[in-house]
Design an enzyme around this catalytic site. Structure first.
Site, PDB file in Angstrom:
ATOM      1  CD1 TRP A  46     -14.626   7.750  21.956  1.00 61.37           C
ATOM      2  CD2 TRP A  46     -16.424   8.851  23.051  1.00 61.37           C
ATOM      3  NE1 TRP A  46     -14.229   7.942  23.250  1.00 61.37           N
ATOM      4  CE2 TRP A  46     -15.112   8.782  23.904  1.00 61.37           C
ATOM      5  CE3 TRP A  46     -17.376   9.323  23.580  1.00 61.37           C
ATOM      6  CZ2 TRP A  46     -15.269   9.753  25.102  1.00 61.37           C
ATOM      7  CZ3 TRP A  46     -17.479  10.087  24.663  1.00 61.37           C
ATOM      8  CH2 TRP A  46     -16.322  10.147  25.346  1.00 61.37           C
ATOM      9  CB  ALA A  47     -17.547   6.016  15.273  1.00 64.25           C
ATOM     10  CD  GLN A  48     -22.036   2.816  20.500  1.00 69.91           C
ATOM     11  OE1 GLN A  48     -23.259   2.444  20.289  1.00 69.91           O
ATOM     12  NE2 GLN A  48     -21.630   2.951  22.008  1.00 69.91           N
ATOM     13  N   GLY A  50     -20.214   2.176  12.388  1.00 69.46           N
ATOM     14  CA  GLY A  50     -19.348   1.695  11.433  1.00 69.46           C
ATOM     15  C   GLY A  50     -19.533   2.843  10.178  1.00 69.46           C
ATOM     16  CD  GLU A 115     -25.896   2.561  11.394  1.00 66.52           C
ATOM     17  OE1 GLU A 115     -25.904   3.841  11.326  1.00 66.52           O
ATOM     18  OE2 GLU A 115     -24.888   1.862  11.934  1.00 66.52           O
ATOM     19  CG  HIS A 336     -24.400  11.472  17.700  1.00 67.79           C
ATOM     20  ND1 HIS A 336     -23.568  10.664  18.449  1.00 67.79           N
ATOM     21  CD2 HIS A 336     -24.292  11.033  16.296  1.00 67.79           C
ATOM     22  CE1 HIS A 336     -23.215   9.636  17.664  1.00 67.79           C
ATOM     23  NE2 HIS A 336     -23.570   9.647  16.433  1.00 67.79           N
ATOM     24  CD  GLU A 360     -18.811  16.056  14.820  1.00 67.15           C
ATOM     25  OE1 GLU A 360     -19.617  16.641  15.467  1.00 67.15           O
ATOM     26  OE2 GLU A 360     -17.974  15.362  14.969  1.00 67.15           O
ATOM     27  NE  ARG A 371     -23.217  12.320  11.293  1.00 72.06           N
ATOM     28  CZ  ARG A 371     -23.228  10.992  11.730  1.00 72.06           C
ATOM     29  NH1 ARG A 371     -23.109   9.962  10.995  1.00 72.06           N
ATOM     30  NH2 ARG A 371     -23.570  10.508  13.199  1.00 72.06           N
TER      31      ARG A 371
END
Length: 506
Positions: A46-48, A50, A115, A336, A360, A371
């Site tokens: 599901w990570a968008q 990268g 980011e 999240h 995780e 994080r």
């Protein structure tokens, strides 16, 4: 109960950390147990955004490590951050070699996004927001082709097998309705996070802290469980789990506005939309609590390019009746990522011999209190591989009797009650009254239904949040809003269930 002897490594979980561990454990035999089909039920897919890595000519691992330390608000273990950053470029190139189709520039270099809290654009991406899915597809192909790996789907972890010496010697799993004891040379837990313990989450709802809870029940040391990261921009369209509006949108220039159309982040932090995630999450929470609402405006920054550049976000918005090319996206903070977990060294070793953890559910200290964006997939790849190699090299345990450490099942209705309470009392904003209310509820649910792994995981979060009488990173106490001494939490389940025992500190 059916019994199975596996002469090798058992990996529980099939996200990027678990599969990286399985691949790197070669030539040892590996049995991967996963409840869901491959590439399903894991946050990795599901990570968008990268994978963060110092791949650019203007970047260096030392800069990446420094950004990681800064984001972690005083609790990052610097040596582990340096290791992660130094191994990062090779890890990304390895994933590319497996077939992950990272975006490239015209000269063939990795295209990279900026980011929050990064000093450089260093997030290697796939089609804007498709990184997790594409990476997992490539890794799954490699796993299925590996002769040393056997994968069993439909396998739900229900217990750990432990010898009288405390060594973990296997697992108990419910496989297609049958309870099976599986002994092994070593066990790697890669069971993911705790998002399913919260009413609003961006992760698969199946992730309820089972690995964390069972490890704690077996006596493992747990590190920093109070630190939960809330992504600031979950798409607020009433879905469970909530779709995510990737941080890369803000990296492309999208802004946060309230219901009056006013940008508000500059009032909360000098970096405005690119402030650390905890700051942005609290700002959005405050705007919503004040009745002004919070929205992501990507109309000018992305606009007509949404279908090609951010297809997952575009599809999620359309499914909720919003066209992000022309409309604002309503957003809200959502659980999240869990920075805390089973305490490990840089090779995945826990405090219990025979038990390893990665991804995780583990806590190496690389994330500290908050994080850094897109370090999660990198951590899974780097430390998953290291755990796999270490577990494969472990000496075979001396044979002997084992006892199962078993968890009760949590009734669906009780789980929903717990999720609402966790979001209310152990969410973006916390205080002593709310945390005590949550702990009292956990006591009641445990008395009524037994000690389940999700309840243990929730107790660890709540008790350590109560014990940390300060605000730092993802943990914010309205009754203790200032920093105190920067100390990590190290705790056992006995310590959080017996008030007379003091928590350990580094």
């Amino acid at each position: 109960m059916e019994r199975l002897r596996h002469d090798g490594v058992v990996v529980v979980g099939a996200g990027l950390a678990g599969l990286s561990a399985a691949l790197s454990a070669a030539p040892a035999r590996v049995l991967v147990l996963t409840d869901a089909p491959l590439s399903h039920g894991c946050s990795s897919a599901w990570a968008q955004g990268g994978v963060a890595a110092a791949l650019g000519a203007d970047d260096a691992p030392a800069l990446h490590a420094a950004d990681t330390v800064t984001a972690g608000a005083g609790l990052v273990v610097a040596d582990v951050a340096r290791l992660l950053a130094e191994d990062g470029p090779a890890a990304v190139r390895h994933l590319a070699a497996l077939g992950a189709p990272f975006d490239r520039t015209p000269d063939g270099s990795f295209a990279q996004s900026l980011e929050a809290a990064h000093s450089r654009a260093r997030v290697a991406r796939v089609k804007g927001d498709q990184a997790g899915r594409a990476i997992m597809e490539a890794v799954v192909v490699a796993v299925l082709a590996a002769r040393h790996i056997e994968v069993r789907t439909g396998a739900h972890l229900t217990g750990l097998l432990q010898g009288a010496d405390g060594r973990v010697r296997g697992v108990v799993a419910r496989i297609k309705g049958r309870s099976v004891e599986i002994t092994a040379r070593s066990v790697i837990l890669a069971t993911g996070g705790i998002g399913g313990l919260y009413a609003v989450t961006t992760t698969p709802a199946e992730l309820q802290g089972e690995g964390l809870g069972l490890a704690a029940m077996a006596g493992a040391v747990i590190a920093d469980p109070e630190f939960v990261q809330f992504h600031p921009t979950a798409i607020d369209i009433g879905r469970d789990p909530a779709p995510l509006a990737t941080e890369a949108l803000r990296g492309e220039g999208a802004t946060l506005v309230n219901g009056d159309g006013e940008r508000f982040m500059a009032a909360y932090h000098v970096d405005a939309e690119m402030a650390p995630r905890d700051v942005v999450a609290r700002a959005i929470h405050a705007e919503r609590e004040a009745g002004r609402g919070a929205f992501l405006d990507a109309r000018a920054a992305v606009g007509a390019h949404f279908p090609d550049e951010f297809p997952a976000v575009f599809a999620a918005c359309l499914g909720g009746g919003i066209d992000p090319r022309t409309q604002l996206i309503p957003v809200a903070p959502a659980c999240h990522y869990h920075m805390g977990g089973i305490a490990t060294d840089s090779d995945g070793r826990t405090s219990l011999p025979g038990l390893y953890a990665a991804g995780e559910c583990a806590s190496t200290g690389v994330h500290g209190a908050n994080r850094l964006a897109s370090n999660s997939l990198l951590e899974a790849a780097v430390f998953g591989a290291r755990a796999g190699r270490a577990a494969a090299a472990a000496e075979a345990p001396v044979t002997g009797a084992t006892e199962p450490v078993m968890a009760a099942d949590l009734a669906p209705g009780d789980l929903q009650t717990l999720r609402q309470a966790m979001s209310r009392d152990a969410g973006v904003i916390r205080d002593a009254a709310g945390l005590q209310r949550l702990l009292d509820l956990i006591d009641q649910l445990e008395i009524a239904g037994g000690r389940s792994a999700p309840l243990v995981a929730a107790r660890l979060v709540a008790a350590c949040a109560m014990n940390r009488r300060e605000s730092r990173g993802g943990h914010y106490r309205t009754d203790f809003p200032e920093h105190a001494t920067a100390e990590r939490t190290f705790v056992t389940l006995d310590q959080v269930t017996h008030p007379n025992l003091k928590f350990a500190a580094e």
